[in-house]
Design a protein around this motif. Structure first.
Motif, PDB file in Angstrom:
ATOM      1  N   ASP A 171       0.928  -1.619  -0.657  1.00  0.00           N
ATOM      2  CA  ASP A 171       0.114   0.166   0.274  1.00  0.00           C
ATOM      3  C   ASP A 171       0.946   1.443  -0.292  1.00  0.00           C
ATOM      4  O   ASP A 171       0.764   2.137  -0.607  1.00  0.00           O
ATOM      5  CB  ASP A 171      -1.135  -0.062   1.122  1.00  0.00           C
ATOM      6  CG  ASP A 171      -2.348  -1.355   1.331  1.00  0.00           C
ATOM      7  OD1 ASP A 171      -2.187  -1.511   0.266  1.00  0.00           O
ATOM      8  OD2 ASP A 171      -2.169  -1.059   1.965  1.00  0.00           O
ATOM      9  N   THR A 172       2.014   0.984   1.428  1.00  0.00           N
ATOM     10  CA  THR A 172       3.020   2.424   0.456  1.00  0.00           C
ATOM     11  C   THR A 172       3.751   2.394  -0.722  1.00  0.00           C
ATOM     12  O   THR A 172       3.920   3.931  -0.978  1.00  0.00           O
ATOM     13  CB  THR A 172       4.163   2.332   1.747  1.00  0.00           C
ATOM     14  OG1 THR A 172       3.469   2.107   3.072  1.00  0.00           O
ATOM     15  CG2 THR A 172       4.884   3.341   1.822  1.00  0.00           C
ATOM     16  N   LYS A 173       3.790   1.524  -0.882  1.00  0.00           N
ATOM     17  CA  LYS A 173       4.420   1.314  -2.332  1.00  0.00           C
ATOM     18  C   LYS A 173       3.739   2.046  -3.321  1.00  0.00           C
ATOM     19  O   LYS A 173       3.572   3.574  -4.605  1.00  0.00           O
ATOM     20  CB  LYS A 173       4.728   0.126  -3.397  1.00  0.00           C
ATOM     21  CG  LYS A 173       5.805  -0.405  -2.630  1.00  0.00           C
ATOM     22  CD  LYS A 173       7.125  -1.195  -3.210  1.00  0.00           C
ATOM     23  CE  LYS A 173       5.544  -2.569  -3.796  1.00  0.00           C
ATOM     24  NZ  LYS A 173       6.110  -3.961  -3.959  1.00  0.00           N
ATOM     25  N   GLN A 174       2.295   2.257  -3.138  1.00  0.00           N
ATOM     26  CA  GLN A 174       1.167   2.251  -4.517  1.00  0.00           C
ATOM     27  C   GLN A 174       1.252   4.072  -4.454  1.00  0.00           C
ATOM     28  O   GLN A 174       0.460   4.247  -4.953  1.00  0.00           O
ATOM     29  CB  GLN A 174       0.226   0.913  -4.854  1.00  0.00           C
ATOM     30  CG  GLN A 174      -0.562   1.868  -5.511  1.00  0.00           C
ATOM     31  CD  GLN A 174      -0.247   1.222  -6.729  1.00  0.00           C
ATOM     32  OE1 GLN A 174       0.282   0.569  -7.478  1.00  0.00           O
ATOM     33  NE2 GLN A 174      -0.395   2.320  -7.417  1.00  0.00           N
ATOM     34  N   ASN A 188       1.962   6.953  -6.464  1.00  0.00           N
ATOM     35  CA  ASN A 188       0.563   7.426  -7.081  1.00  0.00           C
ATOM     36  C   ASN A 188       0.301   9.303  -6.781  1.00  0.00           C
ATOM     37  O   ASN A 188       0.246  10.298  -7.238  1.00  0.00           O
ATOM     38  CB  ASN A 188      -1.171   7.374  -5.920  1.00  0.00           C
ATOM     39  CG  ASN A 188      -1.089   5.841  -6.588  1.00  0.00           C
ATOM     40  OD1 ASN A 188      -1.215   5.137  -7.637  1.00  0.00           O
ATOM     41  ND2 ASN A 188      -2.209   5.131  -5.951  1.00  0.00           N
ATOM     42  N   GLU A 189       1.652   9.643  -5.700  1.00  0.00           N
ATOM     43  CA  GLU A 189       1.633  10.833  -5.565  1.00  0.00           C
ATOM     44  C   GLU A 189       2.652  11.590  -5.988  1.00  0.00           C
ATOM     45  O   GLU A 189       2.899  12.703  -6.041  1.00  0.00           O
ATOM     46  CB  GLU A 189       1.569  11.075  -4.096  1.00  0.00           C
ATOM     47  CG  GLU A 189       0.417  10.856  -3.350  1.00  0.00           C
ATOM     48  CD  GLU A 189      -0.128  11.661  -3.295  1.00  0.00           C
ATOM     49  OE1 GLU A 189       0.088  12.987  -3.130  1.00  0.00           O
ATOM     50  OE2 GLU A 189      -1.466  11.487  -3.174  1.00  0.00           O
ATOM     51  N   GLY A 190       3.174  10.769  -6.835  1.00  0.00           N
ATOM     52  CA  GLY A 190       4.169  11.247  -8.103  1.00  0.00           C
ATOM     53  C   GLY A 190       5.716  10.944  -6.946  1.00  0.00           C
ATOM     54  O   GLY A 190       6.709  12.021  -7.850  1.00  0.00           O
ATOM     55  N   PHE A 191       6.456   9.852  -6.018  1.00  0.00           N
ATOM     56  CA  PHE A 191       7.555  10.017  -5.483  1.00  0.00           C
ATOM     57  C   PHE A 191       7.880   8.281  -5.974  1.00  0.00           C
ATOM     58  O   PHE A 191       7.523   7.498  -5.777  1.00  0.00           O
ATOM     59  CB  PHE A 191       7.436   9.960  -4.123  1.00  0.00           C
ATOM     60  CG  PHE A 191       7.124  11.289  -4.507  1.00  0.00           C
ATOM     61  CD1 PHE A 191       8.303  12.571  -4.364  1.00  0.00           C
ATOM     62  CD2 PHE A 191       5.938  11.460  -3.413  1.00  0.00           C
ATOM     63  CE1 PHE A 191       7.884  13.484  -3.284  1.00  0.00           C
ATOM     64  CE2 PHE A 191       5.158  12.775  -3.149  1.00  0.00           C
ATOM     65  CZ  PHE A 191       6.211  14.344  -3.298  1.00  0.00           C
ATOM     66  N   VAL A 230      -0.989   5.847   4.946  1.00  0.00           N
ATOM     67  CA  VAL A 230      -1.760   5.059   4.536  1.00  0.00           C
ATOM     68  C   VAL A 230      -0.645   3.953   5.766  1.00  0.00           C
ATOM     69  O   VAL A 230      -1.606   2.974   5.389  1.00  0.00           O
ATOM     70  CB  VAL A 230      -0.261   4.933   4.093  1.00  0.00           C
ATOM     71  CG1 VAL A 230      -0.392   2.864   3.403  1.00  0.00           C
ATOM     72  CG2 VAL A 230      -0.486   4.992   1.911  1.00  0.00           C
ATOM     73  N   ASN A 231       0.057   4.408   6.615  1.00  0.00           N
ATOM     74  CA  ASN A 231       0.414   3.662   8.042  1.00  0.00           C
ATOM     75  C   ASN A 231      -0.009   3.570   9.259  1.00  0.00           C
ATOM     76  O   ASN A 231      -0.414   3.543   9.937  1.00  0.00           O
ATOM     77  CB  ASN A 231       2.076   3.748   7.615  1.00  0.00           C
ATOM     78  CG  ASN A 231       2.433   2.896   6.438  1.00  0.00           C
ATOM     79  OD1 ASN A 231       2.646   1.488   7.021  1.00  0.00           O
ATOM     80  ND2 ASN A 231       3.002   3.334   5.762  1.00  0.00           N
ATOM     81  N   GLN A 232      -1.035   4.692   9.565  1.00  0.00           N
ATOM     82  CA  GLN A 232      -1.071   5.125  10.523  1.00  0.00           C
ATOM     83  C   GLN A 232      -2.836   4.225  10.648  1.00  0.00           C
ATOM     84  O   GLN A 232      -4.261   4.625  10.541  1.00  0.00           O
ATOM     85  CB  GLN A 232      -2.125   6.725  10.751  1.00  0.00           C
ATOM     86  CG  GLN A 232      -2.147   7.226  11.739  1.00  0.00           C
ATOM     87  CD  GLN A 232      -2.316   8.361  11.769  1.00  0.00           C
ATOM     88  OE1 GLN A 232      -3.006   8.924  11.432  1.00  0.00           O
ATOM     89  NE2 GLN A 232      -1.568   9.403  13.385  1.00  0.00           N
TER      90      GLN A 232
END
Length: 133
Positions: free
Chosen positions: A15-18, A22-25, A94-96
């Motif tokens: 989820d973090t990778k995606q 998606n945010e441009g990083f 994503v992680n909280q």
């Protein structure tokens, strides 16, 4: 330039990778790491809590301390100073879960960056759109 380093739950890496993409990083590193925070608990309990994070607040205070290291993921993103907040917000969102074990984010200064292929340095070397043909 800053490096944003995040230690996150192993099951949140996809989820973090995606979210970062998606945010441009799209450019970042991720490695498997072992570690622990203030609360050391059995790996089996961590696995169960990763599957059912809503139970963490009830279970964690009852557990005895032990020195086990827990599988985590370390994500590293180097960005210009003005993009740090966006990366931190994305990783946090994503992680909280609100439960112990969500992870930590560290922001550290980067004095320089050099793109090996072109020898470009500074922010240009970490800009994904620079040098794209």
């Amino acid at each position: 330039m800053k490096e944003v380093m995040a230690v996150i739950r192993a099951n949140k890496i996809g989820d973090t990778k995606q979210a970062l993409v998606n945010e441009g990083f799209p450019a970042f590193n991720a490695v498997k790491v072992l570690g622990r925070g203030r609360q050391a608990i059995e790996a089996e309990v961590i696995d169960a809590l990763n599957q059912h994070p809503d139970d963490a607040n009830e279970v964690l205070p009852l557990l005895a301390r032990c020195p086990r290291l827990i599988p985590k993921r370390l994500v590293s993103v180097v960005v210009p100073d003005e993009q740090v907040r966006q990366v931190v917000n994305t990783i946090t969102r994503v992680n909280q879960t609100g439960n112990p074990g969500d992870g930590k984010i560290f922001v550290v200064p980067v004095t320089d960056s050099i793109r090996i292929r072109t020898a470009e340095s500074g922010n240009v070397a970490v800009d994904e759109m620079t040098g794209v043909l």
